[in-house]
Design a protein around this motif. Structure first.
Motif, PDB file in Angstrom:
ATOM      1  N   ASN A 209      -9.540 145.326 -40.159  1.00 19.56           N
ATOM      2  CA  ASN A 209      -8.421 144.538 -39.604  1.00 19.56           C
ATOM      3  C   ASN A 209      -7.584 144.191 -40.456  1.00 19.56           C
ATOM      4  N   VAL A 213      -3.138 144.001 -40.867  1.00 21.97           N
ATOM      5  CA  VAL A 213      -2.432 142.578 -40.990  1.00 21.97           C
ATOM      6  C   VAL A 213      -1.688 142.658 -42.306  1.00 21.97           C
ATOM      7  N   VAL A 245       3.051 138.725 -36.624  1.00 22.13           N
ATOM      8  CA  VAL A 245       1.779 138.562 -36.057  1.00 22.13           C
ATOM      9  C   VAL A 245       1.869 139.023 -34.500  1.00 22.13           C
ATOM     10  N   TRP A 421      -8.660 138.051 -36.495  1.00 20.41           N
ATOM     11  CA  TRP A 421      -7.572 138.895 -36.084  1.00 20.41           C
ATOM     12  C   TRP A 421      -8.019 139.395 -34.598  1.00 20.41           C
ATOM     13  N   TYR A 434      -3.072 131.180 -35.162  1.00 19.37           N
ATOM     14  CA  TYR A 434      -3.773 132.028 -36.423  1.00 19.37           C
ATOM     15  C   TYR A 434      -3.081 131.925 -37.503  1.00 19.37           C
TER      16      TYR A 434
END
Length: 456
Positions: A209, A213, A245, A421, A434
């Motif tokens: 993940n 990111v 994001v 995520w 987030y």
């Protein structure tokens, strides 16, 4: 793949260091540990795991045996450990006052926990005496400095990249993208032809993940914004991060990554390489550790005529450089503070970080990671796959650099980035919330002095 420097890197199975769990574990063990005082009085103990038997054999012959031939006073004893238990074994041994003379760690956050617990010997005098300050790349050397003292040397370095199949691009008359507009246009066109734009999934490793990111934070928000936030001069709640994001979540929602959110959770790494080789997927965003994994899926041995290639990840926002190479460490070397052979242990670390030709040979013959020392194209074996040597030459020559979450973010923040995520892409957590929690955790850890140092 987070592991040691012997071939698997960002995919370590056990990350006890995540989220502060390791620090609590060490503190508890230190409080009650009545184990042996010091490491073995005879040989130097070196514990490690290996990605393959070939890698282990090469390391024994070219590192252990070669070092022992010149240092008979305290020869090295190599103990091969399982990847899924090695971290815990080292942590338990150190807390008991024992453990290997050379301590391997997964990165700066883990080194800090060990140093704070008093398990590591300062290496500043050895760095000056043995020339590490001149040999090790400055950005990498700085990551081992804690409270003004050097406690770790980087064992190998990594970066993020894109794998693709040139034949697939050629078949459809496409060219490799360099900008967000080119990337998104190509993804849309590929999806329209039932070709998966980006092969992706975390079935084998949840930490995958944070690869995605890290990519969006550096290639969309941009390395300058990242540096500002990592030094406390900007906030992760700033629009540039929230927008990045949101952009990445949009790619998942469209099915461009992994073919859809549900399939992302079941896609394995081998299936991703197979999709590339078969022309069923266009790109695969991963790290340099993939060099040791992708080849068996291409060419005659795999029963196809495809070849793989690598490319720099495209710029995903106007104004962001078109070629950014993230700085990342795959592991570190430290010396056990209780070692009875400090000079010999430092000599072994020096040996591990010396001779660029031996470093290049290890990468070529056994897939071992390159230490971040000065190395040139001429140091690589003549018969080495040019795709690999040119990649590392490109990284070494980088003028625009980014920052991976696992090397430059503190542990609690990094753990949250990985685990939460999945809530973002499933719609359970908004990009704004987030980023808000990332900023909150990061600010707390920055105040506590837990943020790894940034390179100049």
């Amino acid at each position: 793949m987070t592991i040691d420097h012997h071939g698997l890197s960002r995919r370590r199975v056990l990350r006890l260091g995540a989220g502060g769990a390791m620090a609590a574990f060490l503190a508890a063990c230190a409080a009650g540990g009545n184990g042996p005082s010091g490491t073995s009085s005879g040989n130097l103990e070196y514990w490690s795991g290996f990605a393959s038997k070939d890698a282990e054999n090469w390391f024994r012959a070219n590192i252990v045996d070669a070092f022992n031939a010149t240092r008979p006073k305290a020869p090295v004893t190599l103990s091969v450990k399982q990847f899924d238990t090695m971290d815990r074994l080292v942590q338990t041994a150190l807390a008991a006052g024992a453990g290997p003379d050379i301590v391997l760690a997964s990165g700066p956050a883990q080194v800090r926990a060990y140093a704070d617990a008093g398990y590591l010997a300062p290496l500043d005098d050895f760095a000056a005496k043995l020339g590490w300050n001149d040999r090790v790349l400055p950005w990498a050397l700085k990551t081992g400095v804690i409270s003004g003292k050097l406690y770790a040397l980087p064992s190998n370095y990594e970066s993020l990249l894109c794998f693709y199949n040139p034949a697939t691009l050629a078949q459809h008359g496409w060219t490799y993208p360099k900008t967000r507009a080119e990337f998104e246009a190509l993804c849309a066109e590929a999806a329209g032809k039932s070709i998966l734009p980006v092969a992706a999934g975390n079935a084998d490793y949840q930490g995958a993940n944070e690869w995605h990111v890290s990519i969006i934070l550096n290639h969309a928000a941009g390395p300058e914004a990242m540096r500002q936030a990592l030094t406390g001069k900007a906030k992760f709640t700033d629009a540039v991060f929230v927008d990045a994001v949101t952009q990445l979540k949009g790619y998942f929602t469209k099915g461009w990554y992994g073919g859809g959110v549900d399939r992302y959770f079941t896609n394995t790494f081998s299936s991703q390489y197979q999709q590339l080789a078969a022309g069923k997927a266009l790109f695969n965003f991963t790290g340099t550790w993939g060099l040791g994994e992708i080849t068996p899926f291409f060419g005659k041995e795999a029963g196809n005529s495809s070849e793989w290639a690598w490319g720099a990840i495209p710029s995903l926002r106007d104004g962001v450089p078109q070629e950014i190479w993230e700085l990342s460490l795959g592991g570190t070397f430290s010396v056990n503070a209780r070692s009875k052979h400090l000079d010999e242990a430092a000599a072994l670390v020096d040996f591990l970080l010396s001779d660029p030709k031996r470093q290049a040979a290890g990468l070529s013959a056994a897939g071992l990671g390159l230490a971040p020392i000065k190395i040139s194209q001429a140091d690589f074996p003549a018969d080495m796959d040019k795709r690999t040597s040119t990649l590392f030459a490109a990284i070494a020559a980088a003028t625009d650099v980014g920052y991976t979450t696992w090397t430059f973010f503190p542990p609690k923040t990094d753990t949250y980035i990985i685990q939460s995520w999945e809530k973002v892409i499933t719609g359970a957590l908004s990009p704004q919330d987030y980023c808000k929690e990332i900023d909150s955790l990061f600010t707390s850890e920055l105040t506590a002095g837990a943020v790894p140092p940034l390179p100049q």
